[in-house]
Scaffold this motif. Structure first.
Motif, PDB file in Angstrom:
ATOM      1  N   ASP A   1      63.223  16.341  -7.377  1.00 10.79           N
ATOM      2  CA  ASP A   1      62.103  16.720  -6.491  1.00 10.79           C
ATOM      3  C   ASP A   1      62.234  18.192  -6.092  1.00 10.79           C
ATOM      4  OD1 ASP A   1      60.068  16.766  -4.561  1.00 10.79           O
ATOM      5  OD2 ASP A   1      61.327  15.846  -3.006  1.00 10.79           O
ATOM      6  N   PRO A   2      62.115  19.092  -7.082  1.00  8.24           N
ATOM      7  CA  PRO A   2      62.340  20.509  -6.766  1.00  8.24           C
ATOM      8  C   PRO A   2      61.369  21.052  -5.721  1.00  8.24           C
ATOM      9  CG  PRO A   2      61.592  20.218  -9.043  1.00  8.24           C
ATOM     10  CD  PRO A   2      61.853  18.858  -8.498  1.00  8.24           C
ATOM     11  N   SER A   3      60.174  20.469  -5.626  1.00  8.08           N
ATOM     12  CA  SER A   3      59.216  21.018  -4.653  1.00  8.08           C
ATOM     13  C   SER A   3      59.380  20.367  -3.273  1.00  8.08           C
ATOM     14  CB  SER A   3      57.785  20.833  -5.160  1.00  8.08           C
ATOM     15  OG  SER A   3      57.555  19.461  -5.349  1.00  8.08           O
ATOM     16  N   ASN A   4      60.337  19.463  -3.126  1.00  9.82           N
ATOM     17  CA  ASN A   4      60.622  18.815  -1.841  1.00  9.82           C
ATOM     18  C   ASN A   4      59.354  18.206  -1.232  1.00  9.82           C
ATOM     19  OD1 ASN A   4      62.027  17.955   0.398  1.00  9.82           O
ATOM     20  ND2 ASN A   4      62.239  19.977   1.331  1.00  9.82           N
ATOM     21  N   SER A   5      58.671  17.395  -2.031  1.00 18.07           N
ATOM     22  CA  SER A   5      57.390  16.850  -1.567  1.00 18.07           C
ATOM     23  C   SER A   5      57.370  15.329  -1.564  1.00 18.07           C
ATOM     24  CB  SER A   5      56.264  17.369  -2.472  1.00 18.07           C
ATOM     25  OG  SER A   5      56.531  16.966  -3.801  1.00 18.07           O
ATOM     26  N   LYS A   6      58.553  14.710  -1.732  1.00 21.87           N
ATOM     27  CA  LYS A   6      58.556  13.248  -1.925  1.00 21.87           C
ATOM     28  C   LYS A   6      58.977  12.459  -0.695  1.00 21.87           C
ATOM     29  CE  LYS A   6      57.611  13.563  -6.384  1.00 21.87           C
ATOM     30  NZ  LYS A   6      56.290  13.217  -6.896  1.00 21.87           N
ATOM     31  N   PHE A   7      59.096  13.073   0.420  1.00 20.19           N
ATOM     32  CA  PHE A   7      59.418  12.367   1.668  1.00 20.19           C
ATOM     33  C   PHE A   7      60.752  11.608   1.607  1.00 20.19           C
ATOM     34  CE2 PHE A   7      54.822  12.981   1.598  1.00 20.19           C
ATOM     35  CZ  PHE A   7      54.688  13.755   2.743  1.00 20.19           C
ATOM     36  N   VAL A   8      61.717  12.240   0.980  1.00 20.65           N
ATOM     37  CA  VAL A   8      63.084  11.723   0.936  1.00 20.65           C
ATOM     38  C   VAL A   8      64.008  12.876   1.325  1.00 20.65           C
ATOM     39  CG1 VAL A   8      64.827  10.569  -0.467  1.00 20.65           C
ATOM     40  CG2 VAL A   8      62.420  10.157  -0.942  1.00 20.65           C
ATOM     41  N   VAL A   9      65.034  12.572   2.118  1.00 19.01           N
ATOM     42  CA  VAL A   9      65.910  13.643   2.640  1.00 19.01           C
ATOM     43  C   VAL A   9      66.543  14.454   1.501  1.00 19.01           C
ATOM     44  CG1 VAL A   9      68.027  12.245   2.779  1.00 19.01           C
ATOM     45  CG2 VAL A   9      67.669  14.132   4.381  1.00 19.01           C
ATOM     46  N   ARG A  10      66.780  15.695   1.785  1.00 16.27           N
ATOM     47  CA  ARG A  10      67.294  16.628   0.777  1.00 16.27           C
ATOM     48  C   ARG A  10      68.754  16.997   1.038  1.00 16.27           C
ATOM     49  NH1 ARG A  10      64.215  18.542  -2.628  1.00 16.27           N
ATOM     50  NH2 ARG A  10      64.878  20.304  -3.895  1.00 16.27           N
ATOM     51  N   LEU A  11      69.557  16.913  -0.023  1.00 17.64           N
ATOM     52  CA  LEU A  11      70.955  17.361   0.069  1.00 17.64           C
ATOM     53  C   LEU A  11      70.993  18.855  -0.246  1.00 17.64           C
ATOM     54  CD1 LEU A  11      73.998  16.363   0.282  1.00 17.64           C
ATOM     55  CD2 LEU A  11      73.968  16.360  -2.215  1.00 17.64           C
ATOM     56  N   VAL A  12      71.592  19.623   0.668  1.00 19.82           N
ATOM     57  CA  VAL A  12      71.642  21.074   0.496  1.00 19.82           C
ATOM     58  C   VAL A  12      72.961  21.487  -0.159  1.00 19.82           C
ATOM     59  CG1 VAL A  12      71.658  23.278   1.794  1.00 19.82           C
ATOM     60  CG2 VAL A  12      70.195  21.388   2.557  1.00 19.82           C
ATOM     61  N   ASP A  13      74.036  20.779   0.207  1.00 19.23           N
ATOM     62  CA  ASP A  13      75.361  21.210  -0.227  1.00 19.23           C
ATOM     63  C   ASP A  13      76.335  20.058   0.053  1.00 19.23           C
ATOM     64  OD1 ASP A  13      77.487  22.862  -0.936  1.00 19.23           O
ATOM     65  OD2 ASP A  13      77.479  24.037   0.917  1.00 19.23           O
ATOM     66  N   HIS A  14      77.504  20.111  -0.546  1.00 17.00           N
ATOM     67  CA  HIS A  14      78.565  19.174  -0.164  1.00 17.00           C
ATOM     68  C   HIS A  14      79.909  19.820  -0.435  1.00 17.00           C
ATOM     69  CE1 HIS A  14      79.429  17.994  -4.362  1.00 17.00           C
ATOM     70  NE2 HIS A  14      78.139  18.237  -4.528  1.00 17.00           N
ATOM     71  N   PHE A  15      80.914  19.404   0.321  1.00 16.89           N
ATOM     72  CA  PHE A  15      82.248  20.020   0.192  1.00 16.89           C
ATOM     73  C   PHE A  15      83.277  19.121   0.883  1.00 16.89           C
ATOM     74  CE2 PHE A  15      80.143  21.564   3.993  1.00 16.89           C
ATOM     75  CZ  PHE A  15      81.114  21.405   4.970  1.00 16.89           C
ATOM     76  N   LYS A  16      84.558  19.507   0.726  1.00 15.19           N
ATOM     77  CA  LYS A  16      85.622  18.749   1.389  1.00 15.19           C
ATOM     78  C   LYS A  16      86.134  19.559   2.569  1.00 15.19           C
ATOM     79  CE  LYS A  16      87.186  16.543  -2.802  1.00 15.19           C
ATOM     80  NZ  LYS A  16      87.812  16.990  -4.052  1.00 15.19           N
ATOM     81  N   HIS A  17      86.505  18.862   3.618  1.00 16.37           N
ATOM     82  CA  HIS A  17      87.079  19.566   4.776  1.00 16.37           C
ATOM     83  C   HIS A  17      88.377  18.858   5.158  1.00 16.37           C
ATOM     84  CE1 HIS A  17      86.955  21.994   8.465  1.00 16.37           C
ATOM     85  NE2 HIS A  17      87.470  20.924   9.045  1.00 16.37           N
ATOM     86  N   VAL A  18      89.453  19.632   5.253  1.00 17.20           N
ATOM     87  CA  VAL A  18      90.739  19.024   5.612  1.00 17.20           C
ATOM     88  C   VAL A  18      90.997  19.254   7.090  1.00 17.20           C
ATOM     89  CG1 VAL A  18      93.222  19.002   5.154  1.00 17.20           C
ATOM     90  CG2 VAL A  18      91.605  19.347   3.272  1.00 17.20           C
ATOM     91  N   GLY A  19      91.294  18.184   7.801  1.00 17.61           N
ATOM     92  CA  GLY A  19      91.568  18.266   9.239  1.00 17.61           C
ATOM     93  C   GLY A  19      92.766  17.407   9.581  1.00 17.61           C
ATOM     94  N   PRO A  20      93.094  17.301  10.862  1.00 20.10           N
ATOM     95  CA  PRO A  20      94.280  16.526  11.269  1.00 20.10           C
ATOM     96  C   PRO A  20      94.215  15.055  10.853  1.00 20.10           C
ATOM     97  CG  PRO A  20      93.192  17.560  13.178  1.00 20.10           C
ATOM     98  CD  PRO A  20      92.397  17.929  11.983  1.00 20.10           C
TER      99      PRO A  20
END
Ligand code: ATP
Length: 420
Positions: free
Chosen positions: A93-112
């Motif tokens: 859905d490149p035009s973001n017109s389908k009324f479904v949430v869009r993922l912008v990015d993803h990554f790992k985060h290391v914490g305690p």
């Protein structure tokens, strides 16, 4: 993904006990993520799997929703699946017109508490459940219900037909408005200045309220509310005396979210899917389920938007289970289930005899959806008839003959040309 996510404006919190190894990552306002790109602003909500934060994206200068998954391996696995699904959704859905949430990015985060998979999603507003609460459980005007239904159906049509994806947990909580109901909660409309670094001061001071402090405050608020005899921020069916709330000016466009339990049409992930009240008969009976199961949940959601009440609220009773009560309520509203359907599932024998009658609930009080809308919810005869003509086919016990999202979009009830 499950039945227990919540927005930060609701009373409960996610519980301190899950902030441990394998659990949630503790976030403070101003904390940065992904090499400084995202800066946490405030908590938006939480679920069994994650907490979700409003964050500022310093690369693109926009606000985003940062979903930080618990760190135990099973949560990591589930996040990987969600990322795979969300990536397919965004790629298609490149035009973001389908009324479904869009993922912008993803990554790992290391914490305690370990390594957390993080998803960056477009920032959305309140859920349809919050909209119903805001409207004091009165049910929205049909014109507004139609507008919302068009968004949901466009999203479902995209998921089902183009991606071959079953959401499996469609419900008002998992449909978010594009904007917040209260403009002061919208970082752009409220003119909020992004926090770019952690404010000075210790954990317990200043604007960074500690989790413990927050919990104590919430407890005190809840206790005060009990004393005054009403819960804050919930309308409830008994709140009819309150004045009407104006929904004019609220943008009702919305998007489908929470793909943690979504599955590809040819690869069902679990036998039992969906939140109880939105569960389709084929899921209860353990017949094969597919895209039509989402359509059942859609119909339950549309009913709830229009009436302010859930369509089915089954309970365990004396001598029968919640499933049996659910099947009985379905039949009381929609008529007797065809024998072929009633007896066709892996669990059919537990509930139905060989004639297709419920074994333990014998006398059903049959009614109809349009009568219910008139008698209980004060719909006019014509509104009730038209709404029921739209909904009843979607509540077909036979998933094979249930209309698809694409077919529903062509129904005259929803057709934009017929809306004044
Ligand atoms: N894109 C978004 N924009 C704004 N708020 C969001 C967004 N995504 C999620 N939220 C908020 O965060 C809450 C939790 O999100 P979500 O249901 O995806 O988490 P979860 O851990 O998968 O929950 P569950 O227990 O339902 O599996 C939602 O109820 C909503 O209030």
């Amino acid at each position: 993904m499950s039945c227990s996510s919540s927005s930060a404006s609701e009373e409960e919190d996610e519980g301190m006990e899950s902030y441990r190894k394998g659990g949630y990552h503790a976030v403070r306002m101003g904390d940065s993520f992904n090499a400084g790109r995202y800066i946490a602003q405030r908590k938006l909500g939480w679920g069994q799997f994650s907490t979700v934060w409003l964050a500022y994206d310093t690369h693109s200068s926009v606000y985003v929703a940062l979903k930080i998954q618990k760190s135990a391996p099973e949560f990591g696995q589930s996040a990987l699946h969600e990322i795979e699904v969300l990536s397919a959704i965004s790629d298609g859905d490149p035009s973001n017109s389908k009324f479904v949430v869009r993922l912008v990015d993803h990554f790992k985060h290391v914490g305690p508490n370990g390594q957390h998979l993080c998803m960056v999603l477009e920032f959305l507003g309140d859920s349809l459940l919050q909209l119903t609460k805001y409207n004091r459980y009165k049910g929205l005007e049909l014109k507004k219900v139609k507008e919302i239904c068009r968004c949901i159906l466009t999203g479902l049509d995209y998921l089902h037909r183009e991606l071959k994806l079953i959401h499996t947990d469609l419900k008002p909580e998992n449909i978010l408005l594009l904007s917040t109901i209260n403009p002061s909660k919208d970082p752009i409309k409220s003119g909020m200045k992004p926090i770019l670094e952690r404010p000075e001061g210790n954990l317990h001071g200043g604007s960074t309220m500690s989790l413990i402090e927050k919990k104590l405050k919430q407890r005190a608020r809840r206790a005060a509310a009990r004393i005054s005899g009403r819960q804050p921020s919930t309308g409830g069916v008994g709140s009819n005396a309150k004045p009407e709330r104006c929904l004019e000016g609220i943008d009702l466009r919305c998007k489908i979210v929470d793909f943690g339990s979504a599955c590809w049409g040819d690869k069902p992930l679990a036998e039992e899917i969906q939140t109880r009240q939105y569960r389709a008969p084929e899921v209860i009976l353990q017949s094969r389920y597919s895209f039509p199961a989402d359509m059942w949940s859609f119909a339950c959601t549309a009913f709830e938007l229009a009436t302010g009440e859930m369509m089915f609220t089954p309970n365990v009773g004396q001598g029968f289970s919640e499933d049996e009560d659910h099947l009985a309520s379905m039949m009381e509203l929609l008529g007797k289930m065809p024998k072929k359907i009633a007896t066709g599932g892996a669990k059919s024998k537990d509930y139905f005899d060989k004639f297709g009658d419920l074994k333990r609930i014998r006398r059903l009080k049959y009614g109809s959806l349009d009568r219910l809308l008139v008698d209980k919810f004060n719909f006019s005869d014509s509104d009730a008839k038209e709404f029921a003509e739209f909904l009843v086919p979607i509540l077909d016990f036979d998933p094979v003959t249930r209309p698809t999202a694409q077919q529903c979009l062509q129904h005259s009830w929803i057709d934009i040309k017929n809306i004044d």
